[in-house]
Write an enzyme that holds these catalytic residues in place. Structure first.
Site, mmCIF file in Angstrom:
data_model
loop_
_atom_site.group_PDB
_atom_site.id
_atom_site.type_symbol
_atom_site.label_atom_id
_atom_site.label_comp_id
_atom_site.label_asym_id
_atom_site.label_seq_id
_atom_site.Cartn_x
_atom_site.Cartn_y
_atom_site.Cartn_z
ATOM 1 N N SER A 145 0.873 -1.186 0.000
ATOM 2 C CA SER A 145 0.000 0.000 0.000
ATOM 3 C C SER A 145 0.902 1.225 0.000
ATOM 4 O O SER A 145 2.081 1.139 0.378
ATOM 5 C CB SER A 145 -0.849 -0.006 1.276
ATOM 6 O OG SER A 145 -1.505 1.232 1.456
ATOM 7 N N TYR A 158 -1.982 -1.116 10.280
ATOM 8 C CA TYR A 158 -1.934 -1.204 8.815
ATOM 9 C C TYR A 158 -0.563 -0.783 8.298
ATOM 10 O O TYR A 158 0.035 -1.451 7.452
ATOM 11 C CB TYR A 158 -3.032 -0.311 8.234
ATOM 12 C CG TYR A 158 -3.322 -0.526 6.768
ATOM 13 C CD1 TYR A 158 -4.183 -1.542 6.353
ATOM 14 C CD2 TYR A 158 -2.756 0.294 5.797
ATOM 15 C CE1 TYR A 158 -4.459 -1.732 5.018
ATOM 16 C CE2 TYR A 158 -3.022 0.102 4.458
ATOM 17 C CZ TYR A 158 -3.881 -0.904 4.068
ATOM 18 O OH TYR A 158 -4.157 -1.098 2.738
HETATM 19 N N1 LIG Z 1 -8.602 -0.207 -1.888
HETATM 20 C C1 LIG Z 1 -7.536 0.506 -1.629
HETATM 21 O O1 LIG Z 1 -7.539 1.727 -1.752
HETATM 22 C C2 LIG Z 1 -6.278 -0.157 -1.200
HETATM 23 C C3 LIG Z 1 -5.130 0.637 -1.116
HETATM 24 C C4 LIG Z 1 -3.943 0.050 -0.744
HETATM 25 C C5 LIG Z 1 -3.898 -1.296 -0.453
HETATM 26 N N2 LIG Z 1 -5.032 -2.040 -0.525
HETATM 27 C C6 LIG Z 1 -4.904 -3.445 -0.201
HETATM 28 O O2 LIG Z 1 -5.473 -4.221 -1.229
HETATM 29 C C7 LIG Z 1 -5.909 -5.471 -0.709
HETATM 30 C C8 LIG Z 1 -7.325 -5.725 -1.182
HETATM 31 O O3 LIG Z 1 -8.139 -4.682 -0.665
HETATM 32 P P1 LIG Z 1 -9.519 -4.254 -1.336
HETATM 33 O O4 LIG Z 1 -9.516 -2.797 -1.444
HETATM 34 O O5 LIG Z 1 -9.788 -5.105 -2.512
HETATM 35 O O6 LIG Z 1 -10.487 -4.622 -0.123
HETATM 36 P P2 LIG Z 1 -11.845 -5.454 -0.044
HETATM 37 O O7 LIG Z 1 -12.292 -5.315 1.355
HETATM 38 O O8 LIG Z 1 -12.730 -5.061 -1.154
HETATM 39 O O9 LIG Z 1 -11.350 -6.956 -0.328
HETATM 40 C C9 LIG Z 1 -10.559 -7.654 0.611
HETATM 41 C C10 LIG Z 1 -10.974 -9.113 0.595
HETATM 42 O O10 LIG Z 1 -10.124 -9.828 1.502
HETATM 43 C C11 LIG Z 1 -10.945 -10.733 2.232
HETATM 44 N N3 LIG Z 1 -10.331 -11.053 3.513
HETATM 45 C C12 LIG Z 1 -10.259 -10.256 4.615
HETATM 46 N N4 LIG Z 1 -9.656 -10.921 5.608
HETATM 47 C C13 LIG Z 1 -9.348 -12.139 5.132
HETATM 48 C C14 LIG Z 1 -8.717 -13.277 5.704
HETATM 49 N N5 LIG Z 1 -8.298 -13.286 6.976
HETATM 50 N N6 LIG Z 1 -8.550 -14.385 4.948
HETATM 51 C C15 LIG Z 1 -8.997 -14.397 3.649
HETATM 52 N N7 LIG Z 1 -9.603 -13.352 3.061
HETATM 53 C C16 LIG Z 1 -9.779 -12.238 3.804
HETATM 54 C C17 LIG Z 1 -12.271 -10.017 2.398
HETATM 55 O O11 LIG Z 1 -13.320 -10.921 2.703
HETATM 56 C C18 LIG Z 1 -12.415 -9.338 1.045
HETATM 57 O O12 LIG Z 1 -13.094 -10.182 0.139
HETATM 58 C C19 LIG Z 1 -5.734 -5.377 0.798
HETATM 59 O O13 LIG Z 1 -4.525 -6.012 1.180
HETATM 60 C C20 LIG Z 1 -5.646 -3.893 1.049
HETATM 61 O O14 LIG Z 1 -4.934 -3.572 2.206
HETATM 62 C C21 LIG Z 1 -6.208 -1.499 -0.892
#
Ligand SMILES: NC(=O)c1ccc[n+]([C@@H]2O[C@H](COP(=O)([O-])OP(=O)(O)OC[C@H]3O[C@@H](n4cnc5c(N)ncnc54)[C@H](O)[C@@H]3O)[C@@H](O)[C@H]2O)c1
Length: 260
Positions: A145, A158
């Protein structure tokens, strides 16, 4: 483009956001998918989206918690049992955690966020790299991230976890390059997914859209990123097009992390 014909890609967090968009993109390019998530409903919705985009795609869904070692052993074993190999790994599942000052961030919350966002990424690497090492090939993308390369604030757990993901990426990449395996990380900025929507609700429960507007105005592009824009980069990094990219941490943030 059909860069993933006959290739098997494992995606954690495949039931939403970035994982789902990447599943759709890779299936459209011919990949066979193994999708891992804690959410059964999320996985079902992803299968629907994948099937709409790529009706012939082979998709295995596995309910597993990435922070639990026995679950990780199972998702890796079940993927290999079904497809015989793992060519690509998008090590992506994560949670946003609570948002508040460090003095109000409890140890229990810290442990929870680190267990999923860092231990989960380590466990995935540990088990999948063993399979890839035996194969003599493989490509991995870990989801870090902007919060893993800059101080964002109000995100102790985080930030610690995502900086750790960057460290794990560089460490394993320099170990495994010699075995024909590339390992990189992405550092997304604000991408509009359910996770970000939840974060905005924490910042302003009454009016999450107003909280979101602050981020839009702070970004050089004056908009959020969209999940398919991340999926395109992950697909590139997992493909042979990125054959000499190893140990990279790729910001996908509209320039946010370089703005003064
Ligand atoms: N969306 C953003 O702006 C953003 C920015 C930087 C990093 N990220 C990172 O991207 C990744 C995906 O995030 P996203 O935005 O798609 O979020 P999201 O919440 O849409 O999707 C995350 C998914 O991970 C699953 N999950 C959560 N805990 C879990 C576990 N213990 N075991 C298995 N699955 C699990 C959830 O059920 C969900 O389906 C994450 O690592 C997040 O930190 C997202």
């Amino acid at each position: 483009m059909n860069r993933f014909t006959d290739r098997v890609v494992l995606i954690t967090g495949g039931g939403s956001g970035l994982g789902r968009a990447t599943a759709v993109r890779l299936a459209s390019e011919g990949a066979k998918l193994s999708l891992v998530d804690v959410s059964e409903a999320g996985l079902a919705a992803t299968v629907e989206a994948v099937t709409a985009a790529a009706p012939e795609a082979e998709v295995l869904t596995l309910i597993a918690d990435v922070s639990k070692e026995e679950d990780v052993d199972r998702y890796v074993a079940d993927t290999v049992a079904r497809f015989g190999r793992i060519d690509g790994f998008f090590n992506n599942a994560g949670i946003e955690g609570r948002q508040n000052l460090t003095e109000d961030f409890s140890a229990a919350e810290f442990d929870k966020v680190v267990a999923i966002n860092l231990r989960g990424v380590f466990l995935g690497l540990e088990k999948v790299l063993k399979v890839m090492h035996e194969q003599g090939s493989g490509m991995v993308v870990n989801t870090a991230s902007v919060g893993g390369i800059r101080g964002v604030g109000n995100q102790s757990g985080y930030a610690a976890a995502k900086h750790g993901v960057v460290g794990l990426t560089r460490n394993s990449a320099v170990e495994y390059g010699q075995f024909g395996i590339r390992i990189n990380a992405i550092a997304p900025g604000a991408i509009w997914t359910p996770m970000v929507e939840n974060s905005m609700k924490q910042l302003d429960p009454e009016n999450p859209r107003a909280a979101a507007e602050q981020f839009i105005q702070a970004n050089p592009t004056k908009r959020y990123g969209e999940a398919p824009e991340i999926a395109a980069v992950v697909a590139f990094l997992l493909s042979d097009d990125a054959s000499y990219i190893n140990a990279a941490v790729v910001p996908i943030d509209g320039g946010q992390s370089y703005k003064y």
